[in-house]
Design a protein around this motif. Structure first.
Motif, PDB file in Angstrom:
ATOM      1  N   ILE A  82       0.677 -15.758  58.123  1.00 54.38           N
ATOM      2  CA  ILE A  82      -0.468 -15.527  57.245  1.00 54.38           C
ATOM      3  C   ILE A  82      -1.227 -14.277  57.657  1.00 54.38           C
ATOM      4  O   ILE A  82      -1.706 -13.508  56.821  1.00 54.38           O
ATOM      5  CB  ILE A  82      -1.400 -16.761  57.259  1.00 54.38           C
ATOM      6  CG1 ILE A  82      -0.667 -17.963  56.644  1.00 54.38           C
ATOM      7  CG2 ILE A  82      -2.690 -16.482  56.480  1.00 54.38           C
ATOM      8  CD1 ILE A  82      -1.400 -19.274  56.823  1.00 54.38           C
ATOM      9  N   GLY A  83      -1.362 -14.042  58.946  1.00 58.70           N
ATOM     10  CA  GLY A  83      -1.962 -12.811  59.429  1.00 58.70           C
ATOM     11  C   GLY A  83      -3.475 -12.763  59.386  1.00 58.70           C
ATOM     12  O   GLY A  83      -4.052 -11.692  59.204  1.00 58.70           O
ATOM     13  N   LEU A  84      -4.136 -13.897  59.590  1.00 58.56           N
ATOM     14  CA  LEU A  84      -5.596 -13.914  59.610  1.00 58.56           C
ATOM     15  C   LEU A  84      -6.168 -13.952  61.024  1.00 58.56           C
ATOM     16  O   LEU A  84      -7.374 -14.106  61.206  1.00 58.56           O
ATOM     17  CB  LEU A  84      -6.118 -15.109  58.812  1.00 58.56           C
ATOM     18  CG  LEU A  84      -5.900 -15.058  57.304  1.00 58.56           C
ATOM     19  CD1 LEU A  84      -6.444 -16.318  56.652  1.00 58.56           C
ATOM     20  CD2 LEU A  84      -6.545 -13.817  56.697  1.00 58.56           C
ATOM     21  N   TRP A 150     -10.302  -8.731  44.882  1.00 61.97           N
ATOM     22  CA  TRP A 150     -11.563  -8.720  45.618  1.00 61.97           C
ATOM     23  C   TRP A 150     -12.744  -8.355  44.729  1.00 61.97           C
ATOM     24  O   TRP A 150     -13.860  -8.844  44.935  1.00 61.97           O
ATOM     25  CB  TRP A 150     -11.490  -7.778  46.801  1.00 61.97           C
ATOM     26  CG  TRP A 150     -12.759  -7.793  47.609  1.00 61.97           C
ATOM     27  CD1 TRP A 150     -13.674  -6.790  47.729  1.00 61.97           C
ATOM     28  CD2 TRP A 150     -13.255  -8.896  48.367  1.00 61.97           C
ATOM     29  NE1 TRP A 150     -14.710  -7.195  48.541  1.00 61.97           N
ATOM     30  CE2 TRP A 150     -14.481  -8.487  48.942  1.00 61.97           C
ATOM     31  CE3 TRP A 150     -12.782 -10.176  48.633  1.00 61.97           C
ATOM     32  CZ2 TRP A 150     -15.241  -9.329  49.756  1.00 61.97           C
ATOM     33  CZ3 TRP A 150     -13.526 -11.018  49.434  1.00 61.97           C
ATOM     34  CH2 TRP A 150     -14.753 -10.598  49.990  1.00 61.97           C
ATOM     35  N   GLY A 151     -12.525  -7.542  43.743  1.00 64.50           N
ATOM     36  CA  GLY A 151     -13.617  -7.186  42.846  1.00 64.50           C
ATOM     37  C   GLY A 151     -14.191  -8.402  42.136  1.00 64.50           C
ATOM     38  O   GLY A 151     -15.422  -8.535  41.997  1.00 64.50           O
ATOM     39  N   LEU A 159     -23.373 -13.044  42.535  1.00 66.66           N
ATOM     40  CA  LEU A 159     -24.102 -13.981  41.675  1.00 66.66           C
ATOM     41  C   LEU A 159     -24.630 -15.186  42.455  1.00 66.66           C
ATOM     42  O   LEU A 159     -25.256 -16.069  41.879  1.00 66.66           O
ATOM     43  CB  LEU A 159     -23.196 -14.455  40.541  1.00 66.66           C
ATOM     44  CG  LEU A 159     -22.837 -13.392  39.489  1.00 66.66           C
ATOM     45  CD1 LEU A 159     -21.798 -13.943  38.516  1.00 66.66           C
ATOM     46  CD2 LEU A 159     -24.086 -12.935  38.743  1.00 66.66           C
ATOM     47  N   GLY A 160     -24.355 -15.211  43.759  1.00 68.47           N
ATOM     48  CA  GLY A 160     -24.880 -16.285  44.595  1.00 68.47           C
ATOM     49  C   GLY A 160     -23.894 -17.382  44.941  1.00 68.47           C
ATOM     50  O   GLY A 160     -24.278 -18.380  45.566  1.00 68.47           O
ATOM     51  N   ALA A 161     -22.624 -17.226  44.554  1.00 66.17           N
ATOM     52  CA  ALA A 161     -21.627 -18.242  44.888  1.00 66.17           C
ATOM     53  C   ALA A 161     -21.341 -18.221  46.383  1.00 66.17           C
ATOM     54  O   ALA A 161     -21.414 -17.170  47.032  1.00 66.17           O
ATOM     55  CB  ALA A 161     -20.340 -17.985  44.111  1.00 66.17           C
ATOM     56  N   THR A 162     -21.011 -19.377  46.934  1.00 61.34           N
ATOM     57  CA  THR A 162     -20.595 -19.423  48.332  1.00 61.34           C
ATOM     58  C   THR A 162     -19.208 -18.802  48.454  1.00 61.34           C
ATOM     59  O   THR A 162     -18.464 -18.718  47.463  1.00 61.34           O
ATOM     60  CB  THR A 162     -20.533 -20.873  48.830  1.00 61.34           C
ATOM     61  OG1 THR A 162     -19.519 -21.578  48.092  1.00 61.34           O
ATOM     62  CG2 THR A 162     -21.873 -21.570  48.659  1.00 61.34           C
ATOM     63  N   PRO A 163     -18.826 -18.340  49.654  1.00 58.29           N
ATOM     64  CA  PRO A 163     -17.478 -17.774  49.808  1.00 58.29           C
ATOM     65  C   PRO A 163     -16.384 -18.728  49.345  1.00 58.29           C
ATOM     66  O   PRO A 163     -15.409 -18.298  48.721  1.00 58.29           O
ATOM     67  CB  PRO A 163     -17.399 -17.497  51.311  1.00 58.29           C
ATOM     68  CG  PRO A 163     -18.815 -17.224  51.713  1.00 58.29           C
ATOM     69  CD  PRO A 163     -19.635 -18.175  50.885  1.00 58.29           C
ATOM     70  N   ARG A 164     -16.527 -20.022  49.645  1.00 58.33           N
ATOM     71  CA  ARG A 164     -15.522 -20.995  49.234  1.00 58.33           C
ATOM     72  C   ARG A 164     -15.439 -21.089  47.713  1.00 58.33           C
ATOM     73  O   ARG A 164     -14.354 -21.113  47.125  1.00 58.33           O
ATOM     74  CB  ARG A 164     -15.847 -22.364  49.827  1.00 58.33           C
ATOM     75  CG  ARG A 164     -14.779 -23.428  49.533  1.00 58.33           C
ATOM     76  CD  ARG A 164     -15.265 -24.790  50.020  1.00 58.33           C
ATOM     77  NE  ARG A 164     -15.577 -24.764  51.443  1.00 58.33           N
ATOM     78  CZ  ARG A 164     -14.683 -24.925  52.407  1.00 58.33           C
ATOM     79  NH1 ARG A 164     -13.413 -25.126  52.093  1.00 58.33           N
ATOM     80  NH2 ARG A 164     -15.041 -24.908  53.670  1.00 58.33           N
ATOM     81  N   ALA A 165     -16.602 -21.131  47.055  1.00 56.31           N
ATOM     82  CA  ALA A 165     -16.616 -21.221  45.594  1.00 56.31           C
ATOM     83  C   ALA A 165     -16.099 -19.940  44.951  1.00 56.31           C
ATOM     84  O   ALA A 165     -15.467 -19.975  43.891  1.00 56.31           O
ATOM     85  CB  ALA A 165     -18.033 -21.523  45.103  1.00 56.31           C
ATOM     86  N   ALA A 243     -15.458 -14.826  52.532  1.00 59.62           N
ATOM     87  CA  ALA A 243     -16.641 -14.200  53.135  1.00 59.62           C
ATOM     88  C   ALA A 243     -16.473 -12.713  53.344  1.00 59.62           C
ATOM     89  O   ALA A 243     -17.426 -11.950  53.301  1.00 59.62           O
ATOM     90  CB  ALA A 243     -16.956 -14.871  54.470  1.00 59.62           C
ATOM     91  N   LYS A 244     -15.228 -12.291  53.593  1.00 57.09           N
ATOM     92  CA  LYS A 244     -14.955 -10.871  53.834  1.00 57.09           C
ATOM     93  C   LYS A 244     -13.536 -10.579  53.404  1.00 57.09           C
ATOM     94  O   LYS A 244     -12.619 -11.374  53.655  1.00 57.09           O
ATOM     95  CB  LYS A 244     -15.158 -10.543  55.297  1.00 57.09           C
ATOM     96  CG  LYS A 244     -14.931  -9.074  55.633  1.00 57.09           C
ATOM     97  CD  LYS A 244     -15.398  -8.729  57.034  1.00 57.09           C
ATOM     98  CE  LYS A 244     -14.633  -9.499  58.088  1.00 57.09           C
ATOM     99  NZ  LYS A 244     -15.006  -9.084  59.453  1.00 57.09           N
ATOM    100  N   ARG A 245     -13.344  -9.461  52.771  1.00 57.84           N
ATOM    101  CA  ARG A 245     -12.017  -9.102  52.266  1.00 57.84           C
ATOM    102  C   ARG A 245     -10.990  -9.149  53.394  1.00 57.84           C
ATOM    103  O   ARG A 245     -11.194  -8.512  54.437  1.00 57.84           O
ATOM    104  CB  ARG A 245     -12.046  -7.708  51.660  1.00 57.84           C
ATOM    105  CG  ARG A 245     -10.715  -7.285  51.042  1.00 57.84           C
ATOM    106  CD  ARG A 245     -10.842  -5.942  50.346  1.00 57.84           C
ATOM    107  NE  ARG A 245      -9.612  -5.557  49.702  1.00 57.84           N
ATOM    108  CZ  ARG A 245      -9.472  -4.507  48.918  1.00 57.84           C
ATOM    109  NH1 ARG A 245     -10.546  -3.738  48.706  1.00 57.84           N
ATOM    110  NH2 ARG A 245      -8.322  -4.211  48.365  1.00 57.84           N
TER     111      ARG A 245
END
Length: 251
Positions: A82-84, A150-151, A159-165, A243-245
């Protein structure tokens, strides 16, 4: 079925490897070295594993330790695929363990398979391998889709969504795509291919009916394990990739 003499086995393996290398050479696909290394590694690893499993069969108490080592190796493989980075090890370990447990416990608890090392080890190994594959495919697809889109993700975050959402759509897509091999294998069992467990049992002297029963258990077990592993992987990694690209630190 008895093992083939070493000489005959060497001839067959050499012929198969030669066909592989000749095909790749004619097609100018530069993975010939990888193919040779893969075959060499497989030969060494299978020899070591054969000795290790033989020892485990003689010492059933070591079954849990062997499976724990297998889980660790599976998690490490998925993490690298996966490389994370190393911080994804714990979530992937949890996902693979959850998938394997979801499939192995009901089978053994129901008595569908005897709880002997000779049965538990090969069945559990297939299930763990399937969970690993599902975790790798889910995590890799999630990372790639979030990177490519990512865009869109960034718009949801703004718009205020959480990273998961923000990556919920990509996460669901990743799970669905990761299950395609398991679904196709289950759907086409006996029609397009004869799965490995079925063939192995037939070669070992089991009746076709017995082989079919065990293979069905393996196929449905794999489907359960991979479904759980894929969903847990997507759930645990979604917040991180949203949370981050992915790859931003290396850009």
């Amino acid at each position: 079925m008895t093992a083939a003499p070493v000489g005959q086995l060497a001839i067959a393996l050499s012929a198969l490897l030669a066909i592989t290398l000749a095909t790749l050479t004619l097609a100018r696909v530069d993975v010939r070295r990888d193919a040779v290394v893969a075959v060499a590694r497989a030969a060494v690893q299978l020899t070591v594993v054969a000795l290790l499993i033989g020892w485990v069969f003689r010492h059933p108490g070591a079954t849990a330790l062997y499976l724990a080592l297998m889980l660790g190796a599976a998690t490490w493989t998925s993490m690298r695929r996966i490389g994370l980075g190393p911080t994804s090890f714990a979530p992937l370990l949890l996902a693979i363990c959850a998938g394997a447990t979801a499939a192995i416990v009901p089978v053994l608890a129901s008595g569908a398979l005897p709880t002997r090392a000779e049965t538990v080890v090969p069945f559990s190994a297939q299930i763990i391998g399937g969970a690993m594959t599902a975790a790798s495919l889910t995590g890799g697809r999630l990372r790639d889709d979030v990177t490519a889109e990512w865009g869109i993700v960034e718009g949801w975050l703004a718009l205020g969504a959480t990273p998961r959402a923000a990556v919920a759509v990509q996460a669901r897509r990743a799970v669905a795509r990761s299950l395609v091999p398991a679904l196709d294998q289950t759907r086409n069992a006996g029609i397009v291919v004869l799965p490995g467990a079925f063939v192995g049992l037939l070669l070992g002297g089991a009746s076709p009916a017995e082989a079919a029963q065990v293979q069905l258990l393996v196929l449905v077990g794999l489907l359960a394990a991979e479904s759980v592993a894929a969903v847990v992987t997507a759930s645990l990694l979604a917040g991180r990739v949203g949370a981050k690209r992915p790859g931003a630190d290396r850009a």
